[in-house]
Design a protein around this motif. Structure first.
Motif, mmCIF file in Angstrom:
data_model
loop_
_atom_site.group_PDB
_atom_site.id
_atom_site.type_symbol
_atom_site.label_atom_id
_atom_site.label_comp_id
_atom_site.label_asym_id
_atom_site.label_seq_id
_atom_site.Cartn_x
_atom_site.Cartn_y
_atom_site.Cartn_z
ATOM 1 N N LEU A 105 -9.714 -11.781 36.721
ATOM 2 C CA LEU A 105 -9.501 -11.993 35.256
ATOM 3 C C LEU A 105 -9.681 -10.675 34.566
ATOM 4 N N GLY B 23 -10.034 -11.996 29.506
ATOM 5 C CA GLY B 23 -10.431 -13.343 30.238
ATOM 6 C C GLY B 23 -12.001 -13.756 30.639
ATOM 7 N N GLU C 96 -13.411 -15.007 27.182
ATOM 8 C CA GLU C 96 -13.237 -16.216 27.097
ATOM 9 C C GLU C 96 -13.813 -17.006 28.046
ATOM 10 N N SER D 27 -12.511 -5.659 34.958
ATOM 11 C CA SER D 27 -11.812 -7.015 35.380
ATOM 12 C C SER D 27 -12.863 -7.811 35.889
ATOM 13 N N THR E 75 -9.105 -16.037 41.256
ATOM 14 C CA THR E 75 -8.222 -15.297 40.188
ATOM 15 C C THR E 75 -8.733 -13.814 39.848
#
Length: 513
Positions: free
Chosen positions: A205, A209, A212, A223, A203
Motif C-alpha cells: 500500500l 492506501g 484508507e 508504504s 499487497t
C-alpha cells in the motif's frame, strides 16, 4: 467411616498416599507416599519412593482398597482414581506439553481414533501459549514457515466455523506492516517478494492506501505491507478451545502432571515417567517449549534453545474502530473484540530481555552470530530464573517444574503504550489495564525444531517456536499427526530438522515478524 490407624499415623507425620499403581511385571501393589504441607501454596517435596506391599493384588482391587481404608469424599481418593487411569492405560501417543502445539496434535490424532494422553505440568495454556500477541499471519515469515502458515490459516478458519467465533475470537481483519523510512521500506519489499513467490494475496500500500485502511492512524508513511487474509485471535481462549476439542474427540489431558523423563525399553523411547507414574506409548511427542531440552538431552538430542522474555501490555477498553492488526516501527497492536488493544514491541525495538541462567551456555556457539549482530537489542540480566535453574540441578522434580512467573519489563511496555497513543491521537491518554511477560523458546535461526531425530524411533520433537507457535500450532499438530499415523507429513518439514545445527545448515534469520 473410621480411618485406618496406619493411615492416621502417616497423616500425623504429614504423609499421604499419592498414587496406587500396578507393577505389571511383579503384580505387586505399589503405594507411593509423598510429604505434604498444610498450606497448599507450598509445593510438595519429592516422593520418598515406592513402598511395595509384598502380596499379589491386581489393579482393579486398588479402588476398593482406597475406599476401604480412606474416608469417602477425600480429595486424594479422587486423585488416586485419576492416577490409576493414567497408569492402567498404554496409549498410542503420549504428548508432553499442554500448549497450543501439544493440544492441536492431540486433537488431530484423536480424530484419527488413536488413544492420546497429554501431560501438562501446569494448566492448559498456562505458559507461553497464553502470553502471545495473538497474530495469525502468513506474511513476513521466514520462507520455510510460509507453507505451514498458509495451512494454519485454513485450520483457524475451520476452527472458528466449527466452534464459533467466540471460542477463538478469530478475526480475519488483515495485518499491516507500515514503513516510515527507507530502511523500514526494505522490510516491506522483502516481505512482499516472499509472499509473491508463495502466491499469497499480499499487497504493498502507498500512503493513501494506508490512510484508507486506517483513517485514524497518525504519521507520515512511505508504504505498507498488507495481507487481508491474515488474522488475529485470543491465545488463551483458542488453546482452551482446541484442548476441549481434543478431549471431545477422545484424548485425555492430565493437568498439573509434570513429566520427569522419557524412558527407553529395548533401546527405544517407549514411556514417559510422570509425577503420577509411568505411561507407556507407541509414540512420544515433546511439545513442551522451554522444557523440551531437559527431556531431550538424556536421549542424546541437544536442542539449541535459549529462553528469552517478551513483555506485553493490554489497554483499557475503547470504542472499537478497526479490525486490522499492525506491526509498526515502534509498536505492535492487536484489537480485541471488546475494544481493548494488546500491545507489543515494534520491529525497530524487537529486542527481548535475556536472563542469564545456568543453561545459557547450551548451544552458545550457534547463537554467537545473532548475539554479535543484535547485542544492542538484548537486555542481559541475572534474575530469579538463574536461581531456579540452579536449584533444579538438585532434584528431578525441580528440573521439570515451571519457572517462576516472569516479571514484565515495565519500561518497554510503557514505551509501547506511548507509541500507541501517538499512532491514534483520538484515543487521548488511553490507559494500560494490565501487563505480563512470557518466555520464548528461541532457536539460533528463529524458526522451530519439528523433527523425528531418529528414523528408528517414534520420538518427535516440536519446540523452539521463537514466538511463532500460536499462529502455526494448528498446522503443526496436523503435520505431526500425519507423520505419526502415515509415516510422513504432507508438507516438507526438512528445514526444521534438528540436524541442521550440527550440519551447519542454519537458516539466516530474515526480516520476518
Amino acid at each position: 467411616m473410621q480411618k485406618s490407624p496406619g493411615l492416621n499415623r502417616f497423616s500425623q507425620n504429614q504423609f499421604q498416599p499419592l498414587l496406587i499403581a500396578m507393577d505389571s511385571g511383579q503384580h505387586f501393589l505399589k503405594v507411593i507416599f509423598i510429604r505434604t504441607v498444610r498450606r497448599q501454596s507450598q509445593p510438595p517435596a519429592e516422593p520418598i519412593g515406592p513402598i511395595n506391599l509384598q502380596f499379589p493384588i491386581y489393579v482393579p482391587f486398588a479402588s476398593a482398597f482406597c475406599r476401604a481404608t480412606l474416608p469417602i469424599g477425600s480429595e486424594w481418593v479422587r486423585m488416586v482414581a485419576a492416577v490409576k487411569d493414567i497408569l492402567r492405560q498404554s496409549v498410542d501417543v503420549a504428548i508432553v506439553g499442554g500448549g497450543i502445539v501439544g493440544c492441536s496434535t492431540a486433537w488431530h490424532l484423536a480424530q484419527k481414533n488413536l488413544s492420546v494422553a497429554v501431560f501438562e505440568r501446569g494448566r492448559v495454556a498456562s505458559e507461553q501459549s497464553s502470553r502471545a500477541w495473538g497474530f495469525i499471519r502468513q506474511q513476513g515469515r521466514n520462507e520455510a514457515e510460509v507453507p505451514l502458515a498458509a495451512e494454519a490459516n485454513e485450520i483457524w478458519i475451520e476452527l472458528s466455523r466449527r466452534f464459533g467465533a467466540a471460542s477463538t475470537e478469530f478475526v480475519q481483519g488483515g495485518i499491516l506492516v507500515p514503513a516510515e523510512t527507507e530502511k523500514d521500506e526494505e522490510r516491506v519489499v522483502d516481505g512482499h517478494e516472499v509472499a509473491r513467490r508463495f502466491g499469497l494475496a499480499t499487497t504493498i500500500l502507498n500512503s493513501a492506501g494506508i490512510e484508507e485502511l486506517l483513517p485514524e492512524i497518525n504519521g507520515r508513511w512511505r508504504s505498507g505491507l498488507y495481507t487481508p487474509g491474515d488474522a488475529h485471535g485470543n491465545p488463551l481462549l483458542s488453546t482452551q478451545t482446541i484442548a476441549d476439542a481434543a478431549r471431545a474427540a477422545g484424548a485425555k489431558i492430565y493437568e498439573n502432571t509434570p513429566v520427569y523423563s522419557v524412558e527407553r525399553s529395548a533401546g527405544r523411547p517407549n514411556s514417559v515417567m510422570t509425577a503420577d507414574g509411568r505411561c507407556e506409548a507407541k509414540a512420544i511427542v515433546l511439545a513442551n517449549g522451554i522444557g523440551a531440552p531437559i527431556l531431550a538431552a538424556p536421549l542424546g538430542h541437544k536442542l539449541p534453545i535459549q529462553i528469552v522474555k517478551s513483555s506485553v501490555g493490554r489497554t483499557v477498553p475503547a470504542a472499537p474502530f478497526t479490525k486490522v492488526a499492525m506491526w509498526g516501527p515502534n509498536v505492535a497492536f492487536r484489537p480485541g473484540l471488546d475494544g481493548r488493544f494488546t500491545l507489543g514491541n515494534g520491529y525497530r525495538g524487537v529486542g527481548v530481555d535475556y536472563e542469564m541462567t545456568v543453561d545459557s551456555l547450551r548451544g552458545l556457539s550457534h547463537f554467537l552470530p545473532a548475539y554479535r549482530n543484535n547485542w544492542r537489542l538484548l537486555r542481559l540480566t541475572l534474575g530469579p530464573d538463574f536461581f531456579h535453574q540452579l536449584y533444579a540441578r538438585t532434584s528431578r522434580a525441580a528440573a521439570v517444574k515451571a519457572l517462576p512467573e516472569p516479571r514484565p519489563n515495565e519500561r518497554k511496555v510503557l514505551s509501547n503504550l506511548e507509541s500507541f497513543r501517538e499512532l491514534f491521537p483520538h484515543l487521548g491518554t488511553i490507559a494500560l489495564e494490565t501487563m505480563w511477560a512470557g518466555r520464548l523458546d528461541m532457536t539460533p535461526d528463529v524458526i522451530p525444531i519439528i523433527d523425528r531425530p531418529r528414523a528408528d524411533e517414534d520420538l518427535f520433537i516440536a519446540a523452539g517456536f521463537s514466538g511463532h507457535g500460536f499462529a502455526l500450532g494448528p498446522a503443526i499438530g496436523k503435520q505431526l499427526s500425519e507423520w505419526i499415523t502415515e509415516g510422513s507429513p504432507s508438507l516438507d518439514l526438512t528445514p526444521f530438522r534438528l540436524a541442521r545445527f550440527r550440519e551447519g545448515i542454519v537458516h539466516k534469520p530474515q526480516k520476518a515478524l
